[in-house]
Each structure stands twice: as structure tokens, then as C-alpha cells.
Design an enzyme around this catalytic site. Structure first.
Site, short mmCIF file in Angstrom:
data_model
loop_
_atom_site.label_atom_id
_atom_site.label_comp_id
_atom_site.label_asym_id
_atom_site.label_seq_id
_atom_site.Cartn_x
_atom_site.Cartn_y
_atom_site.Cartn_z
N GLY A 97 3.26 -11.92 8.96
CA GLY A 97 3.63 -11.23 9.80
C GLY A 97 4.52 -11.49 11.16
N MET A 113 2.70 -5.73 1.11
CA MET A 113 2.70 -5.99 -0.49
C MET A 113 1.83 -4.94 -1.50
SD MET A 113 4.90 -8.32 0.08
CE MET A 113 5.08 -8.83 -1.80
N LEU A 131 4.09 1.92 -2.36
CA LEU A 131 3.45 3.25 -2.00
C LEU A 131 3.92 4.19 -2.78
CD1 LEU A 131 4.06 2.55 2.05
CD2 LEU A 131 2.00 2.34 0.73
N ASN A 190 11.18 0.49 6.95
CA ASN A 190 10.96 -0.91 6.05
C ASN A 190 12.22 -1.80 6.44
OD1 ASN A 190 9.84 -2.49 3.99
ND2 ASN A 190 11.50 -1.87 2.65
N HIS A 213 14.35 -4.89 4.51
CA HIS A 213 14.46 -5.59 3.39
C HIS A 213 15.63 -6.73 3.59
CE1 HIS A 213 14.74 -5.93 -0.78
NE2 HIS A 213 16.07 -5.78 -0.85
N GLU A 246 16.33 -10.30 11.18
CA GLU A 246 15.37 -9.50 10.88
C GLU A 246 14.70 -9.24 12.12
OE1 GLU A 246 12.67 -10.08 7.49
OE2 GLU A 246 14.40 -10.90 6.20
#
Length: 221
Positions: A16, A94, A97, A111, A113, A178
Site C-alpha cells: 500500500g 488484486m 471487480l 484506479n 495503472h 504515482e
């Protein structure tokens, strides 16, 4: 007086570090979203420790205890709604959905990526960028749709691919970006500055994604 900050859950399965970036950003009371729940499908995942240190509720819903993906996701949905969650961030969660869950959280789930979408959906993005001889790589924050790594893109950040890079060095360079763009994208969504029109996200009235160039400020595609 009730808080105007958007109640946000982060779904994670591992260590995380993007979760930590979101927690750090939301620790500022002027940030428009509040991380109120960290939900994981892996008992003992380090994301729970990050939540504990920040005084955030951590919740485990083990997907292996359910007979189907749908039952697992229904249990998640109940817990999220019981806590009045308004927005969701996926941070290394992981599990793929299913359509119903994604549609129920339409335009409220983000999200991140590790590629410049629409390039390199799926796994092994850094290896694929290296194999293709790309000079630029990066990451994307997008609203989630049922298709894998699909949805209106809000922010991207580019990094250069350097001579001698391998997957590890490139991944580390992308991860720094990110951590920069995920909190920023959450803030834009929480502030109501993202307007979805068909397949595109518009940020402050301009078609996205907003692109952060390597050390060159910002530009819009």
C-alpha cells in the site's frame, strides 16, 4: 458541524505505498477527501498496519470465504454503504471487480495503472514498455469501468525511459509519479471538478487527461 470532505475508502491487497500517499495527502484538513476506511481481502496485509498508524479503520473481507465473486463483492458493498462511503480508490487491490459492483460505484471509483493508458493494459507494463523501445512511460489515474484498465482518464504522469533501465529501475521511477498524481486526482474528483462526458473526463471544462510531463510542468492532451 458535519465535514464536507468526501468519505473515501481505499481497497488494497498488499503493502500500500499508494495508500500511504493518499493517507498523507488526506491528513491535511484542507484536502477535500477523508480516508475513513482501508478494506483488504488479505488478512495481515501491510495496508492494515498503515491504516492503524493513521487511526483509520481497517477491515478484512477474505474473498476465499465466499462461494462466488458476486457474493464477495456484495459483502464489500454492504460494508462500504454502512459506513457512508462516497468515493473508492483502488490501490493494488488484486481482485478483478465484476460489472455490478463497478456499475454501482459508477464515476465514484478511481484506479491507478502503471502505464500511459490506453497503452499496456494489464500486467507487466514496465517490461512491455522496455521491449517496445519506448522513450516515455508513466502512469494513469482513471475512473473505473467494467473492462480491464478502462475508463475516463483524469491524470497521467510521464517519465523518461533511460539507457540501462530494467523493470526495477523503471518501476521505481514510475512509482514516484504515482504517489504524486493519485492524491491529486482524488482531490479533483472530490471537489467536483471532473465531468464525465461519454468516454472522456473533462477537468475544469477541458478534456482530459491532464498530463504531467517529465520536469517540464503540465500540458493537456
Amino acid at each position: 458541524m458535519p465535514s464536507s470532505r468526501k468519505r473515501t475508502a481505499v481497497l488494497a491487497s498488499g503493502g500500500g505505498t499508494n495508500l500511504q500517499a493518499l493517507i498523507d495527502a488526506a491528513s491535511d484538513m484542507d484536502f477535500p477527501a477523508e480516508i475513513t476506511l482501508v478494506l483488504t481481502n488479505v488478512d495481515g496485509a501491510f495496508c492494515l498496519e498503515r491504516a492503524r498508524r493513521a487511526g483509520i479503520e481497517g477491515l478484512v473481507i477474505d474473498h476465499r470465504q465466499f462461494e462466488s465473486r458476486e457474493a464477495f463483492e456484495a459483502a464489500m458493498d454492504r460494508e462500504l454503504r454502512d459506513r457512508n462511503i462516497e468515493l473508492i480508490c483502488l490501490a493494488g487491490f488484486m481482485r478483478v471487480l465484476q460489472d455490478r459492483f463497478v456499475n454501482d460505484w459508477h464515476d465514484r471509483m478511481l484506479n491507478i495503472h502503471p502505464s500511459l493508458l490506453p497503452k499496456y493494459k494489464g500486467l507487466h507494463t514496465h517490461a512491455r514498455a522496455l521491449a517496445a523501445g519506448d522513450s516515455l512511460h508513466g502512469c494513469t489515474v482513471h475512473l473505473v469501468r467494467a473492462a480491464l484498465d478502462d475508463g475516463p482518464m483524469i491524470l497521467q504522469a510521464q517519465v523518461p525511459v533511460l539507457a540501462g533501465d530494467d523493470e526495477d529501475t523503471l518501476q521505481k521511477r514510475v512509482l514516484v509519479r504515482e504517489h504524486e498524481i493519485y492524491p491529486r486526482a482524488l482531490a479533483l474528483l472530490a471537489e467536483g471538478r471532473v465531468d464525465v462526458r461519454g468516454p472522456d473526463a473533462w477537468i475544469d471544462g477541458t478534456k482530459g487527461p491532464l498530463v504531467l510531463l517529465p520536469e517540464l510542468g503540465e500540458a493537456r492532451l
